[in-house]
Motif scaffolding. Structure first.
Motif, PDB file in Angstrom:
ATOM      1  N   SER A 435       0.848  -1.198   0.000  1.00  0.00           N
ATOM      2  CA  SER A 435       0.000   0.000   0.000  1.00  0.00           C
ATOM      3  C   SER A 435       0.875   1.237   0.000  1.00  0.00           C
ATOM      4  O   SER A 435       2.044   1.193   0.391  1.00  0.00           O
ATOM      5  N   VAL A 436       0.293   2.327  -0.454  1.00  0.00           N
ATOM      6  CA  VAL A 436       0.947   3.637  -0.430  1.00  0.00           C
ATOM      7  C   VAL A 436      -0.042   4.635   0.144  1.00  0.00           C
ATOM      8  O   VAL A 436      -1.154   4.789  -0.363  1.00  0.00           O
ATOM      9  N   THR A 437       0.344   5.287   1.228  1.00  0.00           N
ATOM     10  CA  THR A 437      -0.496   6.312   1.840  1.00  0.00           C
ATOM     11  C   THR A 437       0.349   7.553   2.097  1.00  0.00           C
ATOM     12  O   THR A 437       1.560   7.566   1.856  1.00  0.00           O
ATOM     13  N   HIS A 438      -0.294   8.594   2.589  1.00  0.00           N
ATOM     14  CA  HIS A 438       0.412   9.832   2.908  1.00  0.00           C
ATOM     15  C   HIS A 438       0.063  10.250   4.328  1.00  0.00           C
ATOM     16  O   HIS A 438      -1.038  10.001   4.819  1.00  0.00           O
ATOM     17  N   GLU A 439       1.022  10.878   4.997  1.00  0.00           N
ATOM     18  CA  GLU A 439       0.788  11.346   6.349  1.00  0.00           C
ATOM     19  C   GLU A 439       1.505  12.667   6.576  1.00  0.00           C
ATOM     20  O   GLU A 439       2.470  12.991   5.880  1.00  0.00           O
ATOM     21  N   ARG A 440       1.016  13.418   7.531  1.00  0.00           N
ATOM     22  CA  ARG A 440       1.649  14.683   7.880  1.00  0.00           C
ATOM     23  C   ARG A 440       2.818  14.417   8.820  1.00  0.00           C
ATOM     24  O   ARG A 440       2.741  13.579   9.714  1.00  0.00           O
ATOM     25  N   GLN A 441       3.913  15.137   8.589  1.00  0.00           N
ATOM     26  CA  GLN A 441       5.088  14.953   9.432  1.00  0.00           C
ATOM     27  C   GLN A 441       5.854  16.261   9.546  1.00  0.00           C
ATOM     28  O   GLN A 441       6.203  16.872   8.553  1.00  0.00           O
ATOM     29  N   ASN A 443       5.398  19.583  10.077  1.00  0.00           N
ATOM     30  CA  ASN A 443       5.000  20.703   9.225  1.00  0.00           C
ATOM     31  C   ASN A 443       4.918  20.319   7.748  1.00  0.00           C
ATOM     32  O   ASN A 443       4.674  21.177   6.905  1.00  0.00           O
ATOM     33  N   HIS A 444       5.176  19.075   7.413  1.00  0.00           N
ATOM     34  CA  HIS A 444       5.141  18.651   6.013  1.00  0.00           C
ATOM     35  C   HIS A 444       3.873  17.842   5.802  1.00  0.00           C
ATOM     36  O   HIS A 444       3.644  16.839   6.464  1.00  0.00           O
ATOM     37  N   ALA A 445       3.045  18.255   4.841  1.00  0.00           N
ATOM     38  CA  ALA A 445       1.681  17.760   4.757  1.00  0.00           C
ATOM     39  C   ALA A 445       1.540  16.391   4.098  1.00  0.00           C
ATOM     40  O   ALA A 445       0.507  15.753   4.247  1.00  0.00           O
ATOM     41  N   ALA A 446       2.528  15.922   3.358  1.00  0.00           N
ATOM     42  CA  ALA A 446       2.277  14.738   2.536  1.00  0.00           C
ATOM     43  C   ALA A 446       3.483  13.825   2.409  1.00  0.00           C
ATOM     44  O   ALA A 446       3.908  13.497   1.310  1.00  0.00           O
ATOM     45  N   ALA A 447       4.070  13.418   3.510  1.00  0.00           N
ATOM     46  CA  ALA A 447       5.123  12.416   3.442  1.00  0.00           C
ATOM     47  C   ALA A 447       4.533  11.101   2.935  1.00  0.00           C
ATOM     48  O   ALA A 447       3.383  10.766   3.225  1.00  0.00           O
ATOM     49  N   THR A 448       5.305  10.352   2.166  1.00  0.00           N
ATOM     50  CA  THR A 448       4.818   9.143   1.499  1.00  0.00           C
ATOM     51  C   THR A 448       5.200   7.901   2.290  1.00  0.00           C
ATOM     52  O   THR A 448       6.382   7.632   2.507  1.00  0.00           O
ATOM     53  N   LEU A 449       4.206   7.148   2.699  1.00  0.00           N
ATOM     54  CA  LEU A 449       4.403   5.982   3.546  1.00  0.00           C
ATOM     55  C   LEU A 449       4.090   4.726   2.739  1.00  0.00           C
ATOM     56  O   LEU A 449       2.984   4.549   2.234  1.00  0.00           O
ATOM     57  N   VAL A 450       5.078   3.846   2.586  1.00  0.00           N
ATOM     58  CA  VAL A 450       4.930   2.611   1.828  1.00  0.00           C
ATOM     59  C   VAL A 450       4.893   1.430   2.792  1.00  0.00           C
ATOM     60  O   VAL A 450       5.784   1.276   3.629  1.00  0.00           O
ATOM     61  N   GLU A 451       3.865   0.607   2.654  1.00  0.00           N
ATOM     62  CA  GLU A 451       3.817  -0.657   3.386  1.00  0.00           C
ATOM     63  C   GLU A 451       4.323  -1.752   2.456  1.00  0.00           C
ATOM     64  O   GLU A 451       3.846  -1.890   1.318  1.00  0.00           O
ATOM     65  N   MET A 497      10.482  10.270  -4.806  1.00  0.00           N
ATOM     66  CA  MET A 497      10.146   9.269  -5.823  1.00  0.00           C
ATOM     67  C   MET A 497       8.639   9.143  -6.020  1.00  0.00           C
ATOM     68  O   MET A 497       8.143   8.144  -6.555  1.00  0.00           O
ATOM     69  N   ASP A 498       7.888  10.168  -5.619  1.00  0.00           N
ATOM     70  CA  ASP A 498       6.433  10.095  -5.670  1.00  0.00           C
ATOM     71  C   ASP A 498       5.881   9.882  -7.079  1.00  0.00           C
ATOM     72  O   ASP A 498       4.933   9.124  -7.276  1.00  0.00           O
ATOM     73  N   ALA A 499       6.462  10.561  -8.053  1.00  0.00           N
ATOM     74  CA  ALA A 499       5.845  10.619  -9.379  1.00  0.00           C
ATOM     75  C   ALA A 499       5.739   9.258 -10.040  1.00  0.00           C
ATOM     76  O   ALA A 499       4.824   9.033 -10.834  1.00  0.00           O
ATOM     77  N   TRP A 500       6.633   8.351  -9.740  1.00  0.00           N
ATOM     78  CA  TRP A 500       6.608   7.073 -10.426  1.00  0.00           C
ATOM     79  C   TRP A 500       6.684   5.881  -9.475  1.00  0.00           C
ATOM     80  O   TRP A 500       7.060   4.780  -9.846  1.00  0.00           O
ATOM     81  N   LEU A 501       6.304   6.102  -8.217  1.00  0.00           N
ATOM     82  CA  LEU A 501       6.185   4.996  -7.280  1.00  0.00           C
ATOM     83  C   LEU A 501       4.961   4.155  -7.660  1.00  0.00           C
ATOM     84  O   LEU A 501       3.841   4.668  -7.706  1.00  0.00           O
ATOM     85  N   PRO A 502       5.118   2.873  -7.981  1.00  0.00           N
ATOM     86  CA  PRO A 502       3.965   2.059  -8.386  1.00  0.00           C
ATOM     87  C   PRO A 502       2.999   1.870  -7.230  1.00  0.00           C
ATOM     88  O   PRO A 502       3.403   1.706  -6.071  1.00  0.00           O
ATOM     89  N   ARG A 503       1.709   1.897  -7.537  1.00  0.00           N
ATOM     90  CA  ARG A 503       0.673   1.786  -6.518  1.00  0.00           C
ATOM     91  C   ARG A 503      -0.231   0.596  -6.820  1.00  0.00           C
ATOM     92  O   ARG A 503      -0.743   0.491  -7.946  1.00  0.00           O
TER      93      ARG A 503
END
Length: 542
Positions: A435-441, A443-451, A497-503
């Protein structure tokens, strides 16, 4: 105050409860013994106003320039600018004087970096550090004599934008960003310049980061790296030797030191373990990273506590140069050996457990009648890092040739990256993406979290231009932490690597036609055994 465990290495701070009561509250009336400046040597603005106000940014520059004019053992310069264009000051002190990192390394002495004010409103210890700089420059002082054994680099104000944001300053920089959470992403020039031009360039054996925080009745709280991926001996050196030296120096001035951050009658808790925090970043680059925190107290008293804390560490390093150099050298060698074999595992998740010994300390309780000091005995110290998830350490990581943002971030840290000059067929391990989700960290609104799902091994063909990052290098711990996708500070998490991280669940496989590409993979691959290929090292200035 602490109990001494059976191993005998922990120290006890012996103070009567009557003496401790003197430290509770604003410490009004406590006398501070400052050494008066020698003739012709400047005073800080805070000294001149009786510590009723802090030394402002431009006042600091006036002071530093006046000090340089009378100090032949001092160099003064800038290591960059902030977002608002303020110059970031640094000074080097030594006998003999050095001006470049290679000169300091050639002396074969410990190199120490003393810094402060990464949080704009946290200024107390900065005032003590400015006074200490004068003593470094003044013949006959204790600080001056120590420079026969060590080289000292001082960065007295990392976040002048936050300092000048208002009369009281603010924690973040001009964007409101917490710079002490930016040591991995290096998003902001104040920290990027500090890491590249001070930490990476000078490669200090030890550095100190001065803050305001912690718990009364203590005058100074401290902590060393607590990230399990660093070599434990770096932090043990603090617990067993450096912190006792600080305590002794403070006690001689009727002051108290203890671990950051706070506790109750059962346990004492410490600060976070993330690599993005300054002291932990120190451990990841094989340096003794020390946090200083100034609990609430009068400015002059706190400034004196900071002065004594910084001085105690420099004094310890000057008396134990081989000990400090040996521990840091072993951290570097261990990092090289782990990657070159490769051997062991990379910790990707951790938590704190209680240390194997019990401790004593003091708490301050606020009651209707005022402030009470409570002595706690036989409590837990919750600072032992324990890995909760591990991954096998590779010999090298492989990144696709279009992962340029990720590689740029690695290069900013000084991590060695190679690029294939010919195509290569390689056997790699890869993680499937669950899975790929996003979380706030921070002051940064959209860190990318990969399971991560499964770990698979397969043969893959990589074209010319593919990036390879060996783990057998001095920054191998940091490289592995930034390239394992499950850590809290990796290149995927920080959006390179957000733009081409496979989901999973998308039509990512549509472009493969009738071919079955298999499950989506994290586009960071692991070579598990020593392998050869045709490549060139990137010079860091792509």
């Amino acid at each position: 105050m602490r109990c001494i465990p059976s191993s005998g290495y922990q120290r006890a701070v012996v103070l009567t409860l009557f003496a401790v009561l003197a430290f509770v509250g604003p410490t009004s009336g406590q006398q501070v013994d400052w050494t008066p400046p020698a003739n012709g040597y400047p005073q800080t603005a805070a000294e001149l106003n009786g510590f009723t106000a802090h030394t402002r940014h431009l006042e600091m520059w006036d002071y530093l320039e006046a000090l340089k004019a009378v100090a032949p053992n001092m160099t003064l310069g800038t290591y960059g600018e902030t977002r608002e264009g303020r110059s970031l000051a640094y000074a080097v002190f030594g006998n003999p004087l050095v001006t470049e990192p290679w000169e300091a390394m050639a002396l074969d002495r410990p190199i120490l970096v003393l810094a402060a004010n990464v949080h704009g409103g946290e200024r107390t210890f900065r005032e003590g550090l400015l006074v200490l700089m004068r003593d470094f420059a003044t013949p006959g002082t204790e600080a001056y004599e120590l420079l026969d054994e060590v080289t000292v680099v001082v960065a007295p104000q990392i976040n002048p934008d936050g300092f000048e944001a208002s009369f009281d300053g603010q924690r973040g920089n001009s964007w409101g960003i917490d710079l002490n959470r930016d040591y991995i992403k290096l998003e902001h020039p104040s920290i990027a310049n500090y890491v590249q031009n001070i930490i990476t360039a000078w490669r200090p054996h030890l550095f100190i980061d001065g803050h305001n925080g912690g718990s009364r009745p203590y005058n100074l709280n401290y902590q060393c790296p607590s990230i399990i991926a660093s070599m434990p001996e770096l932090s043990l050196l603090c617990d067993e030797e450096i912190f006792p030296a600080i305590d002794a120096k403070l006690e001689a001035a009727n002051m108290l030191g203890w671990y950051y951050t706070g506790g109750n009658e059962e346990e004492w808790r410490v600060g976070g373990w993330q690599a993005r925090i300054g002291r932990n970043y120190g451990g990841m680059v094989n340096s003794v990273g020390i946090l200083f925190e100034a609990p609430r107290q009068e400015l002059e008293v706190g400034a004196r506590a900071g002065y004594l804390g910084y001085l105690a560490v420099v004094d310890w390093a000057a008396r134990n140069p081989d000990r400090l150099k040996d521990v840091v050298a072993r951290a570097n060698q261990e990092t090289l050996d782990m990657g070159s074999a490769p051997s062991g595992q990379v910790p990707v998740r951790q938590e704190y457990e209680a240390e194997d010994y019990l401790v004593d300390y003091y708490l301050v309780d606020e009651t209707e009648a005022g402030l009470d000091t409570v002595q706690v005995t036989g409590a837990r110290l919750m600072k032992k890092p324990v890995a909760t998830q591990l991954r096998d350490r590779p010999w090298a990581y492989v990144l696709p040739r279009d992962a340029e943002q990720a590689v740029d971030l690695l290069l900013k840290h000084g991590i060695r990256v190679e690029r294939l000059t010919e195509p290569a067929d390689l056997t790699v391990q890869a993680y499937t993406v669950a899975s790929v989700t996003h979380e706030r960290q921070y002051n940064h609104a959209a860190a990318t979290l990969v399971e991560v799902g499964e770990v698979i091994e397969q043969q893959m063909s990589f074209p010319t231009g593919t990036f390879v990052v060996p783990t057998g290098q001095n920054l191998g711990r940091l490289a592995s932490h930034m390239l394992e996708v499950e850590t809290e500070d990796n290149v995927v998490y920080w959006n390179t690597m957000d733009a081409w991280l496979p989901r999973p669940g998308t039509d990512w496989a549509a472009g493969f036609g009738n071919q079955d590409p298999g499950p989506p993979l994290v586009p960071i691959y692991k070579i598990m055994t020593p392998t050869t290929w045709a490549s060139q090292i990137l010079d860091g200035h792509r």
